[in-house]
Design an enzyme around this catalytic site. Structure first.
Site, PDB file in Angstrom:
ATOM      1  N   LYS A 243       2.549  -2.240  -1.874  1.00 40.70           N
ATOM      2  CA  LYS A 243       2.997  -3.186  -2.908  1.00 40.70           C
ATOM      3  C   LYS A 243       2.195  -4.477  -2.751  1.00 40.70           C
ATOM      4  O   LYS A 243       2.276  -5.135  -1.717  1.00 40.70           O
ATOM      5  CB  LYS A 243       4.503  -3.461  -2.751  1.00 40.70           C
ATOM      6  CG  LYS A 243       5.018  -4.611  -3.626  1.00 40.70           C
ATOM      7  CD  LYS A 243       6.541  -4.806  -3.507  1.00 40.70           C
ATOM      8  CE  LYS A 243       7.013  -6.080  -4.222  1.00 40.70           C
ATOM      9  NZ  LYS A 243       8.465  -6.319  -4.122  1.00 40.70           N
ATOM     10  N   ASP A 248       5.719 -13.286  -6.367  1.00 43.25           N
ATOM     11  CA  ASP A 248       6.917 -12.768  -7.027  1.00 43.25           C
ATOM     12  C   ASP A 248       7.853 -13.936  -7.331  1.00 43.25           C
ATOM     13  O   ASP A 248       8.629 -14.363  -6.483  1.00 43.25           O
ATOM     14  CB  ASP A 248       7.604 -11.733  -6.121  1.00 43.25           C
ATOM     15  CG  ASP A 248       8.869 -11.164  -6.767  1.00 43.25           C
ATOM     16  OD1 ASP A 248       9.073 -11.397  -7.980  1.00 43.25           O
ATOM     17  OD2 ASP A 248       9.634 -10.477  -6.054  1.00 43.25           O
ATOM     18  N   LYS A 255      13.882 -16.226  -9.605  1.00 39.56           N
ATOM     19  CA  LYS A 255      14.506 -16.412  -8.292  1.00 39.56           C
ATOM     20  C   LYS A 255      14.998 -17.849  -8.166  1.00 39.56           C
ATOM     21  O   LYS A 255      14.383 -18.764  -8.707  1.00 39.56           O
ATOM     22  CB  LYS A 255      13.470 -16.174  -7.179  1.00 39.56           C
ATOM     23  CG  LYS A 255      13.126 -14.728  -6.930  1.00 39.56           C
ATOM     24  CD  LYS A 255      12.164 -14.596  -5.760  1.00 39.56           C
ATOM     25  CE  LYS A 255      11.745 -13.150  -5.541  1.00 39.56           C
ATOM     26  NZ  LYS A 255      12.836 -12.264  -5.090  1.00 39.56           N
ATOM     27  N   ASP A 325      13.264  -9.084 -11.423  1.00 41.50           N
ATOM     28  CA  ASP A 325      12.946  -9.352 -10.019  1.00 41.50           C
ATOM     29  C   ASP A 325      12.874  -8.059  -9.202  1.00 41.50           C
ATOM     30  O   ASP A 325      12.422  -8.063  -8.061  1.00 41.50           O
ATOM     31  CB  ASP A 325      13.985 -10.316  -9.426  1.00 41.50           C
ATOM     32  CG  ASP A 325      13.499 -10.970  -8.138  1.00 41.50           C
ATOM     33  OD1 ASP A 325      12.294 -10.851  -7.835  1.00 41.50           O
ATOM     34  OD2 ASP A 325      14.328 -11.605  -7.451  1.00 41.50           O
ATOM     35  N   ARG A 329       9.339  -1.969  -7.389  1.00 40.21           N
ATOM     36  CA  ARG A 329       9.561  -0.534  -7.613  1.00 40.21           C
ATOM     37  C   ARG A 329       8.889  -0.070  -8.902  1.00 40.21           C
ATOM     38  O   ARG A 329       8.511   1.089  -9.031  1.00 40.21           O
ATOM     39  CB  ARG A 329      11.067  -0.219  -7.589  1.00 40.21           C
ATOM     40  CG  ARG A 329      11.861  -0.915  -8.662  1.00 40.21           C
ATOM     41  CD  ARG A 329      13.360  -0.898  -8.384  1.00 40.21           C
ATOM     42  NE  ARG A 329      13.749  -1.889  -7.364  1.00 40.21           N
ATOM     43  CZ  ARG A 329      14.976  -2.043  -6.912  1.00 40.21           C
ATOM     44  NH1 ARG A 329      15.960  -1.280  -7.374  1.00 40.21           N
ATOM     45  NH2 ARG A 329      15.250  -2.952  -5.998  1.00 40.21           N
TER      46      ARG A 329
HETATM   47  N1  BES Z   1      10.084  -9.126  -3.174  1.00 41.46           N
HETATM   48  C1  BES Z   1      11.486  -9.010  -3.324  1.00 41.46           C
HETATM   49  C2  BES Z   1      12.187  -8.537  -2.053  1.00 41.46           C
HETATM   50  C3  BES Z   1      12.159  -9.474  -0.875  1.00 41.46           C
HETATM   51  C4  BES Z   1      13.231 -10.302  -0.615  1.00 41.46           C
HETATM   52  C5  BES Z   1      11.102  -9.469   0.012  1.00 41.46           C
HETATM   53  C6  BES Z   1      13.217 -11.126   0.498  1.00 41.46           C
HETATM   54  C7  BES Z   1      11.078 -10.286   1.094  1.00 41.46           C
HETATM   55  C8  BES Z   1      12.147 -11.119   1.355  1.00 41.46           C
HETATM   56  C9  BES Z   1      11.813  -8.011  -4.421  1.00 41.46           C
HETATM   57  O1  BES Z   1      10.900  -7.924  -5.459  1.00 41.46           O
HETATM   58  C10 BES Z   1      13.112  -8.438  -4.999  1.00 41.46           C
HETATM   59  O2  BES Z   1      13.160  -9.505  -5.538  1.00 41.46           O
HETATM   60  N2  BES Z   1      14.126  -7.601  -4.866  1.00 41.46           N
HETATM   61  C11 BES Z   1      15.422  -7.925  -5.338  1.00 41.46           C
HETATM   62  C12 BES Z   1      16.015  -6.662  -5.943  1.00 41.46           C
HETATM   63  C13 BES Z   1      17.245  -6.896  -6.738  1.00 41.46           C
HETATM   64  C14 BES Z   1      16.914  -7.675  -8.005  1.00 41.46           C
HETATM   65  C15 BES Z   1      17.837  -5.562  -7.106  1.00 41.46           C
HETATM   66  C16 BES Z   1      16.273  -8.418  -4.175  1.00 41.46           C
HETATM   67  O3  BES Z   1      16.091  -7.936  -3.062  1.00 41.46           O
HETATM   68  O4  BES Z   1      17.093  -9.292  -4.391  1.00 41.46           O
HETATM   69 ZN    ZN Z   2       8.917  -8.409  -4.980  1.00 40.15          ZN
HETATM   70 ZN    ZN Z   3      11.236  -9.369  -6.974  1.00 39.58          ZN
END
Ligand code: BES
Ligand code: ZN
Ligand code: ZN
Length: 480
Positions: A243, A248, A255, A325, A329
């Site tokens: 990835k 992000d 976020k 966010d 995936r």
């Molecule tokens: N890049 C983030 C995940 C992440 C969080 C990596 C903290 C490193 C540290 C990912 O793209 C994300 O934002 N995931 C969300 C998913 C949710 C929206 C279902 C998350 O983990 O909150």
């Molecule tokens: Zn991410």
């Molecule tokens: Zn994300």
């Protein structure tokens, strides 16, 4: 860094400083500086460091004489002295039961502990360490040859880890998808690796619409990078997928400010794949390894993809976007499809900072591994024991799978429940693994260890290079 092995007594060392390991509880035995160390309150706890400046000795505690303790102690000791001193030449004092694994761990620790990232400092403080002399004991049950081999391994693996750290630490303004492509291209110029970059036109032709949707609001065009290491008679064919979200922001499902800081590290999966490919090229392993990277920036704007959109992924499945966010995936869905189309592999591993839920579940030090079959996971568990990285298995189940059902499309990009988010993300990815590959694939969620907020073990603040040591160890095992 120059390493040399010496079987003369350490008394003959004429360099700057000697690193001496003390096992917890052994302080009462005949250690030369025992009284001074006692007065300093030194207990020889794991990673406890005392620097006797005038004696030119650097003592560090270890909980036992095993590779993980030695790696962490070496890194901590080096970090505490070399990032600011003028010392150039270090000795590793002889210690008992030194074998090839301990030796590799110590050298890795030195190189990982000596790492600094100074690109954005106007007055950088850098280490001056140039040379490490390793002093042996008669009783050490390793030949000079096996030790030399450990040193070579450590050099390649630690340098690849540091290479990966540099990429993660680079800011999103200086490292966007095209820069990842340049880094990959440059990596191949100095090696036997091959590189193919798919830019926007090819991505459209390949129907990678989920990836393209995530990329749409960014001023930086996305790309997919395919690196190949192709020896003549490979024992295995391995596919790695990373990835590479160079930033992000969360997209329209923006976020919160505090969570956005550190999201330059969302390219850690890609950085790991680049580091692994670098090491595999240098080691010239008899394994065919393919590294695929989805390089994308997730931003906001008038053209951004939206919650409520339905995307048509490369493999024909439709995805309801409920949260922009959960973009990793979507990118991986298409890159996994592409990787399977291009390469028939024995094993497929993907690396991703995929979910905060994985960090909640396992803590910040451990990689979560998920998949349908034991064989590729068993390889990872063994490699974890030998490399000093930690993995824990998270299990799929049918009830969690129901949570990513969609009313309007084939699948939703987020779970309907707030719990079990690391596993539902893994189950989402599984929808993009072809039936014949289900048992070959394992997903590694590196969201915890990829970026370090507070220094631990051999990992300083910032990118850790998570996954590099683990996977190089696994591939070395397959090669032998
Ligand atoms: N890049 C983030 C995940 C992440 C969080 C990596 C903290 C490193 C540290 C990912 O793209 C994300 O934002 N995931 C969300 C998913 C949710 C929206 C279902 C998350 O983990 O909150
Ligand atoms: Zn991410
Ligand atoms: Zn994300």
């Amino acid at each position: 860094m120059l390493f040399n092995i010496s079987d003369t007594p350490i008394a003959s060392f004429d360099g700057d400083i000697a690193l001496i390991f003390i096992t917890e509880g052994s302080l009462d035995s005949h250690i030369q500086d025992r009284e001074l160390l006692k007065r300093a309150g030194f207990k020889a706890d794991q990673d406890e460091v005392v620097h006797l400046i005038e004696k030119q000795r650097l003592y560090v505690g270890i909980s036992s004489l095993d590779p993980d303790s030695l790696r962490s102690a070496s890194a901590t000791a080096i970090r505490s002295v070399f990032c600011k001193s003028v010392y150039k030449h270090l000795a590793i004092a002889p210690f008992d039961s030194l074998d090839e694994y301990c030796m590799q761990a110590v050298c890795e620790g030195v190189l990982l502990g000596n790492y600094t990232f100074t690109r954005y400092k106007s007055k950088p403080t850098i280490s001056n360490l140039e040379k490490v002399s390793i002093f042996l004991k008669d009783c050490n049950n390793a030949t000079k040859e096996t030790i030399q081999n450990s040193i070579n391994n450590a050099n390649i693996i630690a340098n690849a880890t540091n290479f990966s750290r540099d990429i993660v630490n680079t800011t999103p303004d200086d490292c966007y998808p095209e820069i990842l492509a340049q880094i990959a291209t440059k990596l191949c110029e100095n090696s036997k690796l091959e590189c193919n970059i798919l830019r926007i036109k090819e991505l459209e032709k390949q129907n990678m619409n989920a990836l393209l949707a995530v990329a749409r609001a960014s001023r930086h065009e996305p790309c997919v990078i395919h690196l190949t290491h192709k020896p003549t008679k490979p024992k295995y064919v391995i596919t790695l997928v990373g990835k590479g979200l160079t930033y992000d922001s969360g997209g329209l499902s923006l976020k919160p400010s505090a969570s956005m800081v550190t999201m330059k590290s969302d390219k850690s999966g890609a950085s790991a794949v680049l580091g692994i490919m670098k090491a595999i090229g240098e080691l010239d392993l008899p394994i065919e390894v393919h590294g695929f990277i989805g390089a994308v920036e997730n931003m906001i704007g008038g053209d951004a993809y939206k919650p409520d959109d339905v995307l048509y992924a490369k493999n024909g499945k439709t995805i309801e976007v409920r949260n922009t966010d959960a973009e990793g995936r979507l990118v991986l869905a298409d890159v996994l499809s592409y990787a399977q189309q291009e390469v028939k592999a024995d094993y497929i591993y993907d690396f991703a900072t995929l979910t905060g839920a994985c960090v909640v579940a396992l803590g910040a030090y451990t990689i979560g591994i998920m998949g349908h079959s034991d064989a590729p996971k068993a390889l990872l568990k063994e490699a974890a024991m030998n490399s000093g990285e930690m993995v824990t298995e998270l299990h799929f189940n049918r009830y969690l799978k129901k949570l990513i059902k969609s009313e309007i499309a084939d699948i939703s990009n987020v779970s309907s429940s707030p719990y079990g988010g690391a596993v539902t993300a893994g189950l989402f990815l599984s929808e993009f693994i072809n039936e014949e590959n289900k048992d070959k694939w394992t997903h590694l969620d590196i969201a915890g260890p990829a970026f370090v907020e507070h220094t631990w073990g051999e990992n300083p603040h910032g990118g850790s290079g998570a996954g590099v040591r683990l996977m190089v160890n696994l591939l070395q095992k397959l090669a032998n």
